[in-house]
Design a protein around this motif. Structure first.
Motif, short mmCIF file in Angstrom:
data_model
loop_
_atom_site.label_atom_id
_atom_site.label_comp_id
_atom_site.label_asym_id
_atom_site.label_seq_id
_atom_site.Cartn_x
_atom_site.Cartn_y
_atom_site.Cartn_z
N MET A 1 31.08 59.05 24.73
CA MET A 1 31.75 60.02 26.00
C MET A 1 31.92 58.98 27.45
SD MET A 1 29.86 62.57 25.04
CE MET A 1 30.48 62.80 22.99
N ARG A 2 31.87 57.96 27.85
CA ARG A 2 32.96 57.75 28.45
C ARG A 2 34.05 57.40 28.44
NH1 ARG A 2 33.40 51.77 29.21
NH2 ARG A 2 34.12 51.27 26.75
N ASN A 3 34.35 57.75 27.08
CA ASN A 3 36.10 58.22 27.49
C ASN A 3 36.78 59.74 27.47
OD1 ASN A 3 36.37 55.54 26.55
ND2 ASN A 3 36.05 56.20 23.90
N ILE A 4 35.16 60.59 27.82
CA ILE A 4 36.15 61.55 28.22
C ILE A 4 37.21 61.73 29.59
CG2 ILE A 4 35.46 64.12 28.37
CD1 ILE A 4 33.72 64.04 26.85
N LEU A 5 37.06 60.93 30.20
CA LEU A 5 37.25 61.24 31.95
C LEU A 5 38.89 61.15 31.33
CD1 LEU A 5 37.07 62.32 34.45
CD2 LEU A 5 36.76 60.02 35.52
N PRO A 6 38.91 59.38 31.10
CA PRO A 6 40.28 58.94 31.31
C PRO A 6 40.48 59.37 29.99
CG PRO A 6 38.66 57.76 30.65
CD PRO A 6 37.41 58.16 30.81
N VAL A 7 40.31 59.99 28.73
CA VAL A 7 40.97 60.76 28.02
C VAL A 7 41.60 62.13 28.93
CG1 VAL A 7 40.84 62.22 25.96
CG2 VAL A 7 40.30 60.31 26.04
N LEU A 8 40.92 63.32 29.26
CA LEU A 8 41.02 64.06 30.18
C LEU A 8 42.59 63.62 30.92
CD1 LEU A 8 38.16 66.34 30.79
CD2 LEU A 8 40.01 66.48 29.69
N VAL A 9 42.79 62.84 31.86
CA VAL A 9 43.26 62.43 32.86
C VAL A 9 44.63 61.80 31.77
CG1 VAL A 9 44.40 60.60 33.96
CG2 VAL A 9 41.66 60.81 34.26
N VAL A 10 44.65 61.73 30.63
CA VAL A 10 45.57 60.83 29.61
C VAL A 10 46.51 62.16 29.73
CG1 VAL A 10 46.66 59.89 27.29
CG2 VAL A 10 45.42 58.82 29.24
N CYS A 11 45.60 63.75 29.07
CA CYS A 11 46.02 64.57 28.70
C CYS A 11 46.65 64.99 29.65
CB CYS A 11 44.79 65.82 28.14
SG CYS A 11 44.34 65.02 26.48
N LEU A 12 46.29 65.59 30.96
CA LEU A 12 46.71 65.78 32.41
C LEU A 12 48.49 65.24 32.78
CD1 LEU A 12 46.20 68.35 34.53
CD2 LEU A 12 45.30 66.23 35.77
N VAL A 13 48.40 63.57 32.10
CA VAL A 13 49.07 63.58 32.64
C VAL A 13 50.96 63.70 32.03
CG1 VAL A 13 51.26 61.12 32.79
CG2 VAL A 13 48.97 61.19 33.85
N ILE A 14 49.80 64.23 30.44
CA ILE A 14 51.21 64.56 29.71
C ILE A 14 52.07 65.78 29.64
CG2 ILE A 14 51.57 64.57 26.94
CD1 ILE A 14 50.01 62.93 26.25
N VAL A 15 51.20 66.58 30.30
CA VAL A 15 51.25 68.16 30.95
C VAL A 15 52.01 68.59 31.73
CG1 VAL A 15 50.22 70.43 31.37
CG2 VAL A 15 49.21 69.55 29.36
N VAL A 16 52.29 67.15 32.30
CA VAL A 16 53.09 66.98 34.11
C VAL A 16 54.04 66.96 33.50
CG1 VAL A 16 53.15 65.79 36.09
CG2 VAL A 16 50.98 67.37 35.39
N LEU A 17 54.18 66.32 32.42
CA LEU A 17 55.30 64.88 32.24
C LEU A 17 55.94 66.70 31.71
CD1 LEU A 17 54.67 61.32 31.17
CD2 LEU A 17 56.13 61.63 33.20
N TRP A 18 55.48 66.81 30.57
CA TRP A 18 56.07 68.22 29.68
C TRP A 18 56.42 69.27 30.44
CZ3 TRP A 18 52.68 70.47 24.66
CH2 TRP A 18 54.58 71.44 24.38
N TYR A 19 55.79 69.66 31.70
CA TYR A 19 56.33 70.64 32.39
C TYR A 19 57.75 70.22 33.44
CZ TYR A 19 52.98 74.22 32.22
OH TYR A 19 52.24 75.49 32.06
N GLY A 20 58.23 69.23 33.97
CA GLY A 20 58.71 68.19 34.21
C GLY A 20 60.03 68.15 33.19
N ALA A 21 60.23 67.60 31.78
CA ALA A 21 61.11 67.49 31.04
C ALA A 21 60.74 68.91 30.89
CB ALA A 21 60.12 66.80 29.28
N ALA A 22 60.68 70.12 30.52
CA ALA A 22 60.84 71.73 30.79
C ALA A 22 61.81 71.88 31.33
CB ALA A 22 59.53 72.03 30.18
N LEU A 23 60.85 71.41 32.82
CA LEU A 23 62.10 72.22 34.09
C LEU A 23 63.17 71.19 33.77
CD1 LEU A 23 62.21 73.59 36.82
CD2 LEU A 23 61.44 71.58 37.71
N TRP A 24 63.66 70.25 33.41
CA TRP A 24 65.07 69.17 33.84
C TRP A 24 65.88 70.15 32.28
CZ3 TRP A 24 66.34 64.67 30.56
CH2 TRP A 24 67.26 64.59 31.09
N LEU A 25 65.41 69.88 31.58
CA LEU A 25 66.43 70.47 29.82
C LEU A 25 66.31 71.72 30.56
CD1 LEU A 25 64.39 69.03 27.71
CD2 LEU A 25 66.67 67.68 27.79
N ASN A 26 66.52 72.80 30.72
CA ASN A 26 66.54 74.32 30.81
C ASN A 26 66.77 74.57 32.11
OD1 ASN A 26 64.71 74.21 28.62
ND2 ASN A 26 62.71 75.26 29.70
#
Lengths: 287, 281
Positions: A1-26
């Protein structure tokens, strides 16, 4: 269970990167449109436009989720646009192929453990065949089988079966050999027959290996089914959805189908994980 | 059924008997370990040849091994062109980039246990996904030539290698790390002299899995669009022309490339991780 926070952070980073990439590519498209219309786009307008294109180069996460939501809940489940319908078609084939492949792998593994000749002849080929990109020729197998008149579920299930066969075979040979010499000697002193040794000692002690290879096998079967749905002419399944999306430039549709496939894979692996937990616990083998 | 089919079946039974005897009597000898699987492989080929010829299977469904061999010998230049397009450019290019990026990411993540714990489950999840599905997207982005194939390969090999490398970097035990500390080794020293060598068995595990994935990615991506050469392109067009012998020749090339690539990685692994128990035999 102690992994939940790090996993969430990693997912959040991925989402942020994704938005950035979408902005850049489009952005290029939006600027292009604005130049043609002879207008200037400010940053706010740019962000808004890049996130809401109907056929973006890279759809923003919320657009993909929207497409996914629409595909799952927005359509009636019998509609050709429904992801539930296509997902179900894929799941059906996957499960059929997975069952056949697992059964075949199990039977061959039992044969290999009991016959030295079979072990020495088949195992090297079974391992070597793992290094061959079978998946890449799957669409061709489909086309060939279709030319013989074999269409529909069976050829796709064959591919899925073939792909789930080897992980199960290799895992089960290891598992059936897991009992150590002491345990096998004990069965001998009980004058147990080979069948009894198999059912009472070898099969039970192979269960952890079985579940581990089932997880690999089911994921492989799903990938096999999706790739088998790719050849032109296929009209149902997530693979066909990917292909038609790629033909018509419907990027949101591709991403939604991809996410649906990911969800299916996660569900299948999780289901086997739960079965593993329950079974091993009841057998007192839980770690 | 004609005589060829019966001859093939007779050969099968005889070979099975020979294999049974050899395996039971000399199973531990070195030559038997090569002889038995080799005879089994030959038997499969003979059975294939005999049944195709004996049952008059049309070659548009399944060509006989001899036909495939003849077609293969005929079209070596064509096959070589496809091989260099798909394997040398697409698969190898993507493999090097993807594995390199994964190793660098793993080392970067390694300094933060927080990120490590977060990245491992996510990476494992991605490694189990049908990633080959991104092929149409990447073909749209990078065009039809080998760059898009390499991109698919990068995405496909990245996560398995990343997961293995992260696990490998965490594989040193506290005693060893304490020893490095007592030597007052810097981060760089302990990385180069302890952690990286210790991670090698894990890394090669990932690299070996990635070889097959690379070939799959490069070939499947060609089904979504390719220039007029490449193995995936050739397979799909040859199927359209019902030139099954050529299709099978491409399959033979893919099989040889796959096992050769894997064998190469296994060989490198053997020289790099000679110290590991699994290599000392």
């Amino acid at each position: 269970m102690r992994n939940i926070l790090p996993v969430l952070v990693v997912c959040l980073v991925i989402v942020v990167l994704w938005y950035g990439a979408a902005l850049w590519l489009n952005a290029a498209w939006v600027y292009d449109q604005a130049a043609r219309a002879g207008t200037q786009v400010g940053f706010g307008q740019l962000v808004h436009d890049t996130m809401t294109l109907p056929r973006p180069k890279l759809p923003a996460p919320h657009q993909v989720l929207g497409g996914l939501w629409d595909g799952i809940f927005g359509q009636s489940v019998t509609s050709k646009k429904s992801l539930v319908y296509h997902g179900w078609m894929t799941l059906e084939v996957t499960m059929l192929g997975f069952a056949v492949g697992t059964l075949a792998g199990l039977i061959l593994a039992i044969g290999i453990v009991h016959s030295r000749a079979m072990d020495m002849s088949v195992m090297p080929w079974a391992i070597a065949s793992q290094t061959i990109p079978v998946l890449a020729i799957a669409p061709m197998v489909i086309v060939v089988l279709a030319s013989v008149g074999l269409k529909g579920v069976i050829p796709k299930a064959l591919i899925a079966a073939y792909l789930s066969f080897f992980p199960v075979l290799v895992g089960m040979v290891k598992g059936l050999r897991a009992p150590d010499g002491l345990q096998l000697d004990l069965m001998r002193t009980y004058n147990a027959s080979r069948t009894q040794t198999l059912t009472m000692l070898r099969l039970p002690s192979s269960l952890p290996y079985l579940f581990a290879s089932l997880k690999v096998g089911v994921a492989a079967a799903l990938v096999g089914t999706i790739v088998a749905e790719l050849p032109a002419g296929a009209s149902v399944g997530l693979g066909a959805r990917l292909l038609s999306g790629s033909y018509y430039g419907q990027t949101i549709q591709i991403w939604a189908a991809l996410f649906m496939a990911a969800i299916l894979a996660a569900l299948l692996v999780a289901a086997i994980g739960i079965a593993e937990k329950v079974v091993l616990k009841r057998m007192g083998m839980a770690r | 059924m004609s005589w060829q089919a019966w001859a093939a079946i007779a050969f099968w039974i005889a070979a099975w008997a020979v294999n049974g005897t050899v395996a039971n009597r000399w199973g531990r000898r070195k030559w038997a370990r090569i002889f038995v699987p080799a005879l089994f492989g030959v038997t499969l080929l003979v059975l294939w040849q005999g049944l195709v010829k004996g049952l008059n299977v049309p070659s548009v469904i399944l060509p006989a091994p001899t036909q495939i061999a003849a077609r293969f010998a005929d079209s070596v230049p064509l096959l070589w062109g496809d091989f260099s397009q798909t394997i040398l450019k697409g698969a190898l290019g993507g493999y090097v980039i993807g594995c390199g990026a994964a190793v660098l990411t793993a080392i970067a993540v390694d300094r933060s246990p927080f990120l490590q714990r977060g990245l491992l489950p996510v990476g494992n999840f991605f490694a189990a996904l049908p990633i080959v599905g991104v092929a149409p997207i990447l073909v749209m982005w990078f065009g039809f030539d080998w760059q898009s194939k390499a991109a698919v390969v990068v995405v496909m090999v990245f996560f398995p290698v990343l997961v293995n490398m992260v696990a490998g970097l965490a594989a040193t035990d506290p005693l060893q790390r304490d020893l490095m500390k007592t030597y007052s080794a810097s981060y760089r020293d302990s990385l180069l002299r302890l952690r990286l060598p210790a991670a090698m068995p894990f890394l090669f595990n990932g690299l070996k899995i990635a070889t097959t994935l690379a070939l799959i990615g490069a070939i499947v991506a060609e089904f979504f669009g390719s220039p007029t050469r490449g193995m995936g392109f050739r397979i799909s067009t040859a199927v359209g022309q019902l030139d099954m012998a050529l299709v099978w020749s491409e399959i033979v090339v893919a099989a040889l490339a796959g096992s050769g690539f894997y064998g190469l990685m296994a060989l490198i692994e053997k020289t790099v991780t000679f110290w590991h128990p699994s290599q000392r035999g």
